[in-house]
Design a protein around this motif. Sequence first.
Motif, PDB file in Angstrom:
ATOM      1  N   MET A 192      -8.965   1.155  -2.868  1.00  0.00           N
ATOM      2  CA  MET A 192      -7.425   1.251  -3.426  1.00  0.00           C
ATOM      3  C   MET A 192      -7.001  -0.753  -3.106  1.00  0.00           C
ATOM      4  O   MET A 192      -6.729  -0.563  -4.381  1.00  0.00           O
ATOM      5  N   GLU A 196      -6.450   1.984  10.136  1.00  0.00           N
ATOM      6  CA  GLU A 196      -5.847   3.647   9.919  1.00  0.00           C
ATOM      7  C   GLU A 196      -5.729   4.184  10.997  1.00  0.00           C
ATOM      8  O   GLU A 196      -6.791   3.879  11.641  1.00  0.00           O
ATOM      9  N   PHE A 208     -11.013  -3.531   8.057  1.00  0.00           N
ATOM     10  CA  PHE A 208     -10.649  -2.422   7.425  1.00  0.00           C
ATOM     11  C   PHE A 208     -11.428  -1.857   9.323  1.00  0.00           C
ATOM     12  O   PHE A 208     -12.327  -1.309   8.765  1.00  0.00           O
ATOM     13  N   LEU A 245      -1.017   3.173   8.393  1.00  0.00           N
ATOM     14  CA  LEU A 245      -1.718   2.043   8.132  1.00  0.00           C
ATOM     15  C   LEU A 245      -0.829   1.154   9.049  1.00  0.00           C
ATOM     16  O   LEU A 245       0.503   1.546   9.441  1.00  0.00           O
ATOM     17  N   ILE A 261       0.547  -1.363  -0.310  1.00  0.00           N
ATOM     18  CA  ILE A 261      -0.014   0.654   0.237  1.00  0.00           C
ATOM     19  C   ILE A 261       0.665   1.155   0.204  1.00  0.00           C
ATOM     20  O   ILE A 261       0.674   1.801  -0.859  1.00  0.00           O
ATOM     21  N   HIS A 312     -14.175   2.567   5.256  1.00  0.00           N
ATOM     22  CA  HIS A 312     -14.296   0.755   4.370  1.00  0.00           C
ATOM     23  C   HIS A 312     -13.926   0.668   2.704  1.00  0.00           C
ATOM     24  O   HIS A 312     -13.300   0.192   2.095  1.00  0.00           O
ATOM     25  N   LYS A 321     -13.033   4.034   0.933  1.00  0.00           N
ATOM     26  CA  LYS A 321     -11.442   4.389   0.195  1.00  0.00           C
ATOM     27  C   LYS A 321     -10.257   3.393   0.267  1.00  0.00           C
ATOM     28  O   LYS A 321      -9.826   2.830  -1.015  1.00  0.00           O
ATOM     29  N   TRP A 322     -10.144   2.381   1.016  1.00  0.00           N
ATOM     30  CA  TRP A 322      -9.295   1.055   1.183  1.00  0.00           C
ATOM     31  C   TRP A 322      -9.247  -0.007   0.150  1.00  0.00           C
ATOM     32  O   TRP A 322      -9.261  -0.946  -0.627  1.00  0.00           O
ATOM     33  N   GLN A 323     -10.928  -0.427   0.127  1.00  0.00           N
ATOM     34  CA  GLN A 323     -11.542  -1.213  -0.765  1.00  0.00           C
ATOM     35  C   GLN A 323     -11.086  -1.274  -2.062  1.00  0.00           C
ATOM     36  O   GLN A 323     -10.982  -1.344  -2.920  1.00  0.00           O
TER      37      GLN A 323
END
Length: 297
Positions: free
Chosen positions: A93, A193, A144, A206, A4, A87, A89-91
Motif C-alpha cells: 500500500m 491495524e 505495522f 488503522l 491511507i 506487513h 499488505k501495508w508495505q
Amino acid sequence: MPLIEDRLKWPVRVETSKDVKFLKNLFEKNQQRELDRDSERMYSPSALSECLRRVYLNKNFESVDIPRVFPPRIEPNFYFLTGEFLHLKWQYMLYKMAQEFPEIELAPDPIDSFEIRVVSKRGDHGGTADVVPAILGEHMVVDFKGLNVRSFNKISRGSVPDNYRIQLADYMILLNSERPRRYHVKDALLVAENKGGPDTHHPAALCEARISLKENKREVQIRLEALREFERKEEIPPPECVSTKGVQFTGCPFQQYCKKEVKKIEQGRTENSDSNGYKVRVPEKRRSNRTRRNKQR
C-alpha cells in the motif's frame, strides 16, 4: 493515516509488471530476513523489551549450551502467519501511495526503502525495519502491527506499549549509527491495524502513534548496556517471570532451563500472599436487648 484513508476510496490492485516485480523483490527480502534471523546471533530490537534472560539466551544459548525449544503451539504460529501478510499488505500500500502522493517519497528503486537491514558497529545487535520512507521530507521508520481490539484502542488513545516504543527507538538508533549514514531519523510511526475491523472513528481499521527517539533512546541504551555487562562477566541474567502459568513463561523457548527458579519465585510469592492476607474477622454473638438491660441494672 488520512492519506491511507484517502487512497482507499478507490481500489488498490496489482496493475503493472513493475508492481509484480516489486512484490517479488519484497518476498525475497522477507525470505532473506528470516534466513538472517535463523543464522545470526544478535540482540533484536523486536525482542529487546522482553525478559533480559530470554534476550540474552536467544543470542548466547549455543555458547552456554542451553537448549532452545519452541513448543508446538498453533495459536502463536497462526498469529505470525497473519502478521507476515499484514506487513506485506501495508508495505505494498505504501509503495502504491508513493506513486500518487508527493508527501511520501521512497528510494529511487522503491524496494530499497523496504525491509531495511541494520546492524550495530559491534555486530552484536541488529534487525530489519519494515520501511523507511520520507514523509513530508522527513525520514521515518514505519512499522505495522496487527492488534486485538483492546490493544488497538489503547494505542488509538495514545498509550503505546513499552515493547513497541523500545523496538522502534532501537531501529532509529541503529539507522543513525550507520557509516556512511543513509539519513538521520528522529521519529518513527507505529501503524496499528485493528483485527476487529473498521469502526466509525477508524474506517480503515488503522491508527497511528508517533514515537520519539529523544524520549526513548536512553531506555534502549540501558537495556543494551545491561546485556553487554552480563556478557562481559559471562553471567546469565536472572529470570523475570514470576509464574509458570503466565504467557511470558509458557511461550518461552527456555522455560525448562528456568522452571526451577521460577517455581521457587512463584512459591515465595504465594507464601508472602498467604502471610499478608486478610485476617478473617469473626463476628461477635449479638446480645439481645434484655441482656443489655439486665447488665445496666
